[in-house]
Write a protein that holds these residues in place. Sequence first.
Motif, PDB file in Angstrom:
ATOM      1  N   ASP A  20      36.683 -19.426  -1.715  1.00 38.39           N
ATOM      2  CA  ASP A  20      37.168 -18.122  -1.267  1.00 38.39           C
ATOM      3  C   ASP A  20      36.596 -17.750   0.100  1.00 38.39           C
ATOM      4  N   HIS A  21      37.219 -16.735   0.699  1.00 35.48           N
ATOM      5  CA  HIS A  21      36.770 -16.218   1.991  1.00 35.48           C
ATOM      6  C   HIS A  21      35.594 -15.269   1.770  1.00 35.48           C
ATOM      7  N   VAL A  22      34.535 -15.432   2.555  1.00 38.71           N
ATOM      8  CA  VAL A  22      33.349 -14.587   2.454  1.00 38.71           C
ATOM      9  C   VAL A  22      33.173 -13.830   3.766  1.00 38.71           C
ATOM     10  N   PHE A  23      32.977 -12.519   3.645  1.00 42.02           N
ATOM     11  CA  PHE A  23      32.795 -11.650   4.811  1.00 42.02           C
ATOM     12  C   PHE A  23      31.457 -10.931   4.697  1.00 42.02           C
ATOM     13  N   VAL A  24      30.827 -10.646   5.844  1.00 43.65           N
ATOM     14  CA  VAL A  24      29.591  -9.870   5.841  1.00 43.65           C
ATOM     15  C   VAL A  24      29.681  -8.766   6.884  1.00 43.65           C
ATOM     16  N   ILE A  36      32.790  -9.479   9.422  1.00 46.35           N
ATOM     17  CA  ILE A  36      32.983 -10.800  10.019  1.00 46.35           C
ATOM     18  C   ILE A  36      33.091 -11.848   8.920  1.00 46.35           C
ATOM     19  N   GLU A  37      34.090 -12.723   9.033  1.00 43.66           N
ATOM     20  CA  GLU A  37      34.226 -13.823   8.081  1.00 43.66           C
ATOM     21  C   GLU A  37      33.255 -14.940   8.452  1.00 43.66           C
ATOM     22  N   LEU A  38      32.598 -15.489   7.452  1.00 41.54           N
ATOM     23  CA  LEU A  38      31.682 -16.617   7.655  1.00 41.54           C
ATOM     24  C   LEU A  38      32.493 -17.900   7.511  1.00 41.54           C
ATOM     25  N   ASP A  39      32.724 -18.562   8.657  1.00 45.35           N
ATOM     26  CA  ASP A  39      33.637 -19.710   8.641  1.00 45.35           C
ATOM     27  C   ASP A  39      33.208 -20.711   9.698  1.00 45.35           C
ATOM     28  N   ASN A  40      32.517 -21.755   9.257  1.00 38.19           N
ATOM     29  CA  ASN A  40      32.209 -22.881  10.124  1.00 38.19           C
ATOM     30  C   ASN A  40      33.215 -23.987   9.890  1.00 38.19           C
ATOM     31  N   LEU A  65      18.780  -2.873   7.636  1.00 39.27           N
ATOM     32  CA  LEU A  65      18.560  -2.318   6.305  1.00 39.27           C
ATOM     33  C   LEU A  65      19.402  -2.965   5.223  1.00 39.27           C
ATOM     34  N   LEU A  66      20.595  -3.410   5.571  1.00 38.76           N
ATOM     35  CA  LEU A  66      21.571  -3.737   4.535  1.00 38.76           C
ATOM     36  C   LEU A  66      22.541  -4.788   5.045  1.00 38.76           C
ATOM     37  N   VAL A  67      22.944  -5.680   4.141  1.00 40.30           N
ATOM     38  CA  VAL A  67      24.036  -6.615   4.408  1.00 40.30           C
ATOM     39  C   VAL A  67      25.063  -6.455   3.297  1.00 40.30           C
ATOM     40  N   LYS A  68      26.295  -6.161   3.674  1.00 41.16           N
ATOM     41  CA  LYS A  68      27.372  -6.103   2.694  1.00 41.16           C
ATOM     42  C   LYS A  68      28.098  -7.449   2.681  1.00 41.16           C
ATOM     43  N   VAL A  69      28.286  -7.979   1.476  1.00 37.79           N
ATOM     44  CA  VAL A  69      28.970  -9.255   1.298  1.00 37.79           C
ATOM     45  C   VAL A  69      30.232  -9.012   0.492  1.00 37.79           C
ATOM     46  N   GLU A  70      31.350  -9.525   0.985  1.00 37.01           N
ATOM     47  CA  GLU A  70      32.624  -9.374   0.290  1.00 37.01           C
ATOM     48  C   GLU A  70      33.272 -10.736   0.144  1.00 37.01           C
ATOM     49  N   LYS A  71      34.009 -10.931  -0.944  1.00 30.94           N
ATOM     50  CA  LYS A  71      34.677 -12.200  -1.196  1.00 30.94           C
ATOM     51  C   LYS A  71      36.143 -11.943  -1.522  1.00 30.94           C
ATOM     52  N   ASP A  72      37.032 -12.524  -0.725  1.00 32.86           N
ATOM     53  CA  ASP A  72      38.472 -12.394  -0.927  1.00 32.86           C
ATOM     54  C   ASP A  72      39.038 -13.742  -1.366  1.00 32.86           C
ATOM     55  N   PRO A  73      40.111 -13.726  -2.159  1.00 32.94           N
ATOM     56  CA  PRO A  73      40.611 -14.981  -2.734  1.00 32.94           C
ATOM     57  C   PRO A  73      41.199 -15.925  -1.695  1.00 32.94           C
ATOM     58  N   TYR A  74      40.952 -17.220  -1.940  1.00 30.14           N
ATOM     59  CA  TYR A  74      41.583 -18.273  -1.153  1.00 30.14           C
ATOM     60  C   TYR A  74      42.908 -18.654  -1.799  1.00 30.14           C
ATOM     61  N   ARG A 107      35.694 -12.510  -7.090  1.00 30.50           N
ATOM     62  CA  ARG A 107      36.598 -12.247  -5.967  1.00 30.50           C
ATOM     63  C   ARG A 107      36.967 -10.775  -5.932  1.00 30.50           C
ATOM     64  N   GLY A 108      37.084 -10.284  -4.712  1.00 29.56           N
ATOM     65  CA  GLY A 108      37.379  -8.882  -4.515  1.00 29.56           C
ATOM     66  C   GLY A 108      36.167  -7.994  -4.672  1.00 29.56           C
ATOM     67  N   GLU A 109      35.007  -8.590  -4.948  1.00 25.98           N
ATOM     68  CA  GLU A 109      33.811  -7.800  -5.194  1.00 25.98           C
ATOM     69  C   GLU A 109      33.027  -7.580  -3.898  1.00 25.98           C
ATOM     70  N   LEU A 110      32.440  -6.405  -3.784  1.00 30.08           N
ATOM     71  CA  LEU A 110      31.580  -6.071  -2.657  1.00 30.08           C
ATOM     72  C   LEU A 110      30.155  -5.921  -3.177  1.00 30.08           C
ATOM     73  N   VAL A 111      29.223  -6.648  -2.548  1.00 28.78           N
ATOM     74  CA  VAL A 111      27.832  -6.638  -2.984  1.00 28.78           C
ATOM     75  C   VAL A 111      26.965  -6.170  -1.825  1.00 28.78           C
ATOM     76  N   GLU A 112      26.081  -5.225  -2.091  1.00 27.86           N
ATOM     77  CA  GLU A 112      25.154  -4.731  -1.085  1.00 27.86           C
ATOM     78  C   GLU A 112      23.799  -5.399  -1.272  1.00 27.86           C
ATOM     79  N   LEU A 113      23.303  -6.031  -0.224  1.00 30.32           N
ATOM     80  CA  LEU A 113      21.994  -6.679  -0.257  1.00 30.32           C
ATOM     81  C   LEU A 113      21.056  -5.940   0.679  1.00 30.32           C
TER      82      LEU A 113
END
Length: 655
Positions: A20-24, A36-40, A65-74, A107-113
């Motif tokens: 899946d696509h991961v965004f931060v 931003i999508e993490l894509d190498n 202070l915080l990193v938000k991580v989101e995952k969208d379906p591939y 997928r579709g979940e937003l996580v705060e770190l």
Amino acid sequence: MAEYKLEVTTGEMPYAGTWDHVFVTLFGNEGQSERIELDNYGPDFTRAAVRTYTIKTSSSLGKLLLVKVEKDPYLVLSEDAWYCSKLVVTTPEEDVILFPCYRWISRGELVELRGGRVCTYALRQFQCFSITLFVCFYRWKIMAEGLPHINSFNNESELPDEIRYSDSKSNETLNTEMIMWINILDILSYLPIAFLPEYVTEHWKEDDFYGYQFLNGINPNVIKKCSELPPNFPVTEEMVKPFLEEDSSLEEEMEDGKIFLYDQKKMDGIPARDYNGEPLHVSAGLCLFYLNPEDKLMPIAIQLHQQPSEDNPIFLPSDSETDWLLAKMFIKNADFIDHEAVHHLMSTHFLAEVYTMAALRCFPVIHPLYKLLIPHFRYTIYINTEGRESLFGKNGSSLGYDGMMELMRRALSEMTYSSLCLPENITARGLESIPNFYYRDDGLKLWNIINSFVTAIVEYYYPSNSEVQKDTELQEWINEIFTHAFLRNTASVGCSMMKFSMEEVIKFITMVIFTVTAQHAAVNNGQFDYNSWVPNGSLLLHQPPPTTKGESSMETILETLPNVGESYNPYSLTMWPLPQNTVSINMSVLYISFWQVPLGAYPEERFDEPAPKQMIKDFQEELSYLSEEITSRNSELKVPYTYLNPTEIENSITI
């Protein structure tokens, strides 16, 4: 222009990766980055992968202070959970900040770190919705009046990925359950733990081994020193004098602290269930023990009902062999039911579920106490939710569903906070000096080691009592436990835990960790050892307790024991098939898990500061020393006591 280096680590367990696509999004006290999508080039989040990304912002974000991580379906039609271990961010100012995750992300979940070194108080200015979301998501439900509250999920499929078994864990459990029909003799031939079940089959009739089990078997929390006989247990000097030391008396032995009592009065009056139209039988009895000059705890008198009468004789070791054996079996039957319902299920599993739910609802993931406690809550909600129905199977014991619920209800109403704290428990029962009590010896050492570790962590993060009292999240966690575990029963539990002094917080956290690790091991790990041989402990008996002496036979005992397939303990997955021409043998699933995490292991890097990392190492060293000490002692024992060896204790309740 400012550059942030972001290192992302995927878990090493099977199925941890994702397509899946991961965004931060990065958040600081002076601004935030774009999403931003993490894509190498190539696959990014394969199992055990460590990938580095560069995030550019127009200027520094200030204190991160915080990193938000989101995952969208591939692929839209495919669910693909991802296990994210951690993110490490290097700021333009060269600060290296750990953002622990260690959870499954759907997928579709937003996580705060939140950053590993940021104390919760520093984030007051930057409120996040995560705690409010968790309070709404992890909701309480009343399973039955008078019992600890449970989570509101109807079954394990509704649980979020972060607290449920992974696919690999579920597959392993399923494969393990397939061995449950392996022949018992085959198991005994190759398992190193098989010594004790075989020993039980050979020695279960012996009085000294019977007494030993009330100290070091699966239910070591029931007997207490007896300085005065209960008025409803009219044991006379003449009855027991033959079993006491020569020229001694019952009164003298009580004064010397050599007499002990087992009293199952809380079971009195609870009706047994029917079986094929006929009632089963449970005996709310009393048993008197004597610590003889050889330091062996011997049963010397048994009364099978609470109220004395002509139909309720006091059985003695001098009675016929089958009379005495039947009396002991009925006491052990009640003790086994009490063990499963009260000391195992309610006092470890159910309390652990409340501790876990309250932590998920009250603590942000960066809270130091969340990081301390969450490894001890791994999979607990899942195993309780999955097993709830089978745990209370209507045909699990002689009491049945309604009886088991009533027994737990009575036990909780009598439970005290101090009874959960082992040092106070031992003192209250007068068992400080009874010899050969390995549960006490190992348990107190474990309690002190855990307490020292908790003290170091708490004092590091809370320099004074005032800091403890300002932590509203900590206060709310304890308040939720008081409300949902002990039902605000101030009469029995007391309010000492609500003072919020540093000393009380340390004691309370010690109790929580001890309960979900050592205490659960003590009442769980020996079930196969002691109850795989049905006559030594059965949840179900067919015939009523004897009302007269001299009329029993071995045939009476066989008629009293369960038949083929009748004795099934769904909690411990214990099956008791009946081989031809023999009495029943309890058959247990032997759960040997590659997923087991031993007490003291902190494989997830949640603490970022050097000091708590060193405290964890010191904790592990102390546990290792104790393990060596216990192993050395056990090498000299006829019956080793292994359940509180730290290497045998799981870090959380997972089975």
